[in-house]
Motif scaffolding. Structure first.
Motif, PDB file in Angstrom:
ATOM      1  N   VAL A  15      35.567  27.260  41.594  1.00 12.95           N
ATOM      2  CA  VAL A  15      34.852  28.521  41.375  1.00 12.95           C
ATOM      3  C   VAL A  15      34.200  28.947  42.690  1.00 12.95           C
ATOM      4  O   VAL A  15      33.597  28.131  43.380  1.00 12.95           O
ATOM      5  CB  VAL A  15      33.768  28.354  40.283  1.00 12.95           C
ATOM      6  CG1 VAL A  15      32.907  29.606  40.184  1.00 12.95           C
ATOM      7  CG2 VAL A  15      34.410  28.042  38.943  1.00 12.95           C
ATOM      8  N   LYS A  54      42.842  40.928  46.000  1.00 10.75           N
ATOM      9  CA  LYS A  54      42.619  41.103  44.569  1.00 10.75           C
ATOM     10  C   LYS A  54      41.160  41.508  44.332  1.00 10.75           C
ATOM     11  O   LYS A  54      40.243  40.868  44.853  1.00 10.75           O
ATOM     12  CB  LYS A  54      42.909  39.778  43.870  1.00 10.75           C
ATOM     13  CG  LYS A  54      42.736  39.803  42.377  1.00 10.75           C
ATOM     14  CD  LYS A  54      43.093  38.432  41.806  1.00 10.75           C
ATOM     15  CE  LYS A  54      42.886  38.373  40.314  1.00 10.75           C
ATOM     16  NZ  LYS A  54      41.497  38.164  39.920  1.00 10.75           N
ATOM     17  N   VAL A  56      37.839  41.372  42.643  1.00  9.21           N
ATOM     18  CA  VAL A  56      37.177  40.391  41.782  1.00  9.21           C
ATOM     19  C   VAL A  56      35.925  40.966  41.122  1.00  9.21           C
ATOM     20  O   VAL A  56      35.426  40.409  40.147  1.00  9.21           O
ATOM     21  CB  VAL A  56      36.825  39.090  42.526  1.00  9.21           C
ATOM     22  CG1 VAL A  56      38.070  38.247  42.733  1.00  9.21           C
ATOM     23  CG2 VAL A  56      36.147  39.364  43.862  1.00  9.21           C
ATOM     24  N   LEU A  57      35.414  42.069  41.636  1.00  6.90           N
ATOM     25  CA  LEU A  57      34.279  42.713  40.984  1.00  6.90           C
ATOM     26  C   LEU A  57      34.187  44.145  41.490  1.00  6.90           C
ATOM     27  O   LEU A  57      34.302  44.395  42.677  1.00  6.90           O
ATOM     28  CB  LEU A  57      32.963  41.996  41.308  1.00  6.90           C
ATOM     29  CG  LEU A  57      31.748  42.510  40.519  1.00  6.90           C
ATOM     30  CD1 LEU A  57      31.729  41.917  39.119  1.00  6.90           C
ATOM     31  CD2 LEU A  57      30.442  42.182  41.215  1.00  6.90           C
ATOM     32  N   PHE A  73      27.732  36.880  42.178  1.00 10.38           N
ATOM     33  CA  PHE A  73      28.702  36.738  41.098  1.00 10.38           C
ATOM     34  C   PHE A  73      29.637  35.578  41.423  1.00 10.38           C
ATOM     35  O   PHE A  73      29.624  35.049  42.528  1.00 10.38           O
ATOM     36  CB  PHE A  73      29.488  38.040  40.882  1.00 10.38           C
ATOM     37  CG  PHE A  73      30.380  38.416  42.035  1.00 10.38           C
ATOM     38  CD1 PHE A  73      29.864  39.095  43.123  1.00 10.38           C
ATOM     39  CD2 PHE A  73      31.726  38.091  42.030  1.00 10.38           C
ATOM     40  CE1 PHE A  73      30.678  39.435  44.199  1.00 10.38           C
ATOM     41  CE2 PHE A  73      32.555  38.427  43.102  1.00 10.38           C
ATOM     42  CZ  PHE A  73      32.021  39.101  44.187  1.00 10.38           C
ATOM     43  N   LYS A  74      30.419  35.203  40.418  1.00 12.83           N
ATOM     44  CA  LYS A  74      31.334  34.066  40.592  1.00 12.83           C
ATOM     45  C   LYS A  74      32.724  34.441  40.122  1.00 12.83           C
ATOM     46  O   LYS A  74      32.861  35.164  39.133  1.00 12.83           O
ATOM     47  CB  LYS A  74      30.860  32.878  39.754  1.00 12.83           C
ATOM     48  CG  LYS A  74      29.532  32.330  40.176  1.00 12.83           C
ATOM     49  CD  LYS A  74      29.053  31.295  39.170  1.00 12.83           C
ATOM     50  CE  LYS A  74      27.608  30.926  39.448  1.00 12.83           C
ATOM     51  NZ  LYS A  74      26.937  30.455  38.246  1.00 12.83           N
ATOM     52  N   PHE A  75      33.722  33.959  40.797  1.00 13.01           N
ATOM     53  CA  PHE A  75      35.085  34.122  40.285  1.00 13.01           C
ATOM     54  C   PHE A  75      35.849  32.813  40.408  1.00 13.01           C
ATOM     55  O   PHE A  75      35.526  31.957  41.226  1.00 13.01           O
ATOM     56  CB  PHE A  75      35.820  35.287  40.973  1.00 13.01           C
ATOM     57  CG  PHE A  75      36.072  35.089  42.446  1.00 13.01           C
ATOM     58  CD1 PHE A  75      37.226  34.457  42.895  1.00 13.01           C
ATOM     59  CD2 PHE A  75      35.164  35.555  43.384  1.00 13.01           C
ATOM     60  CE1 PHE A  75      37.464  34.293  44.245  1.00 13.01           C
ATOM     61  CE2 PHE A  75      35.393  35.389  44.748  1.00 13.01           C
ATOM     62  CZ  PHE A  75      36.550  34.755  45.180  1.00 13.01           C
ATOM     63  N   LYS A  76      36.876  32.674  39.534  1.00 16.17           N
ATOM     64  CA  LYS A  76      37.681  31.455  39.529  1.00 16.17           C
ATOM     65  C   LYS A  76      38.677  31.510  40.676  1.00 16.17           C
ATOM     66  O   LYS A  76      39.235  32.561  40.976  1.00 16.17           O
ATOM     67  CB  LYS A  76      38.428  31.332  38.196  1.00 16.17           C
ATOM     68  CG  LYS A  76      37.511  30.934  37.073  1.00 16.17           C
ATOM     69  CD  LYS A  76      38.260  30.894  35.743  1.00 16.17           C
ATOM     70  CE  LYS A  76      37.266  30.827  34.607  1.00 16.17           C
ATOM     71  NZ  LYS A  76      37.799  31.395  33.374  1.00 16.17           N
TER      72      LYS A  76
END
Lengths: 103, 155
Positions: A15, A54, A56-57, A73-76
């Protein structure tokens, strides 16, 4: 041109956590200056964060967001050395984009 | 020294940079213009803002959690975090009921991004903070009162 954003992106256990501190006055349009004239609104309206290419937010801000907005924020996914790009546009059409590598 | 010439050069350089950014896909003017939900951000009441977002009357859900202080000493900088445990969360919005413009921010969460955002907002006075979450096409909400001892919208 506005000052650069401070962006931190760190990957842990698959993550990636991104923290952004933007430099912006975020004027609401409600405040008055010393002579009583309204200070015109000036705030960030749009923000997009990308991991490589990509999105992501994406976010829309109103004038209620604090001066020098902070965002986390967090992304996988995401690996060390990948690019994270954050860009914003404000209501006067100014914009800024900054990029960091995930650490 | 020819000052005009320098200005022209500078302007030209600036334009070139912008063009480059657009070409690189960093700035997408068509998207940036269209996406901002003016109706929702201009709304003066909670119902109007919800309506502009297409949320109607969202159901309260315990899966939407707001992390904010009970008492904020400085209303100009109130940290707010929203976590949604609902599957297929697509969007998170933060609203402050008693602000002149109550919708503070809307976050679109694409697949792969965790529904967990934190930011900082201004609060003019003690108010409820609403988190409105769109998950799987439906809207849910949760609220939390934050007491403000010093307003953030004073002149």
């Amino acid at each position: 041109m506005a000052n650069p954003m401070r962006i931190r992106a760190s990957a842990k256990d698959g993550v990636t956590e991104v923290r952004v501190l933007m430099s912006h006055v975020m004027e609401t349009g409600q405040r008055k200056d010393a002579s009583g004239a309204l200070i015109p609104a000036h705030f960030i309206t749009e923000l997009t964060a990308k991991h490589n290419d990509k999105v992501v937010l994406s976010a829309q801000f109103g004038p209620s967001v604090s001066t020098n907005p902070y965002l986390a924020f967090k992304f996988k996914g995401g690996a060390k050395g990948d690019k994270v790009t954050v860009g914003w546009t404000d209501n006067k059409g100014e914009s800024r984009a900054d990029e960091v590598q995930i650490s | 020294m020819n000052i005009q010439r320098r200005d022209t050069l500078k302007a030209g350089g600036g334009l070139g940079m912008l063009g480059l950014l657009v070409a690189a896909g960093l700035i997408r003017p068509e998207l940036a213009e269209a996406a901002w939900n003016k109706g929702a951000f201009d709304a003066k009441s909670l119902d109007a803002a919800m309506a502009a977002m297409g949320a109607g009357k969202p159901a309260e859900s315990a899966d939407v959690q707001i992390a904010a202080p009970d008492i904020a000493e400085n209303g100009a900088v109130v940290p707010v975090g929203v976590v949604s445990n609902l599957p297929k969360t697509e969007q998170i919005s933060i609203m402050i009921e008693k602000n002149p413009n109550m919708l503070a921010a809307t976050f679109d969460i694409p697949e792969g991004t965790i529904a967990d955002v934190q930011t900082r907002v201004k609060m003019g006075q003690t108010s409820d903070i609403y988190a409105v979450v769109k998950a799987d096409g439906k809207f849910y909400m949760s609220k939390k009162e934050v007491k403000v001892t010093l307003g953030g919208c004073g002149g």
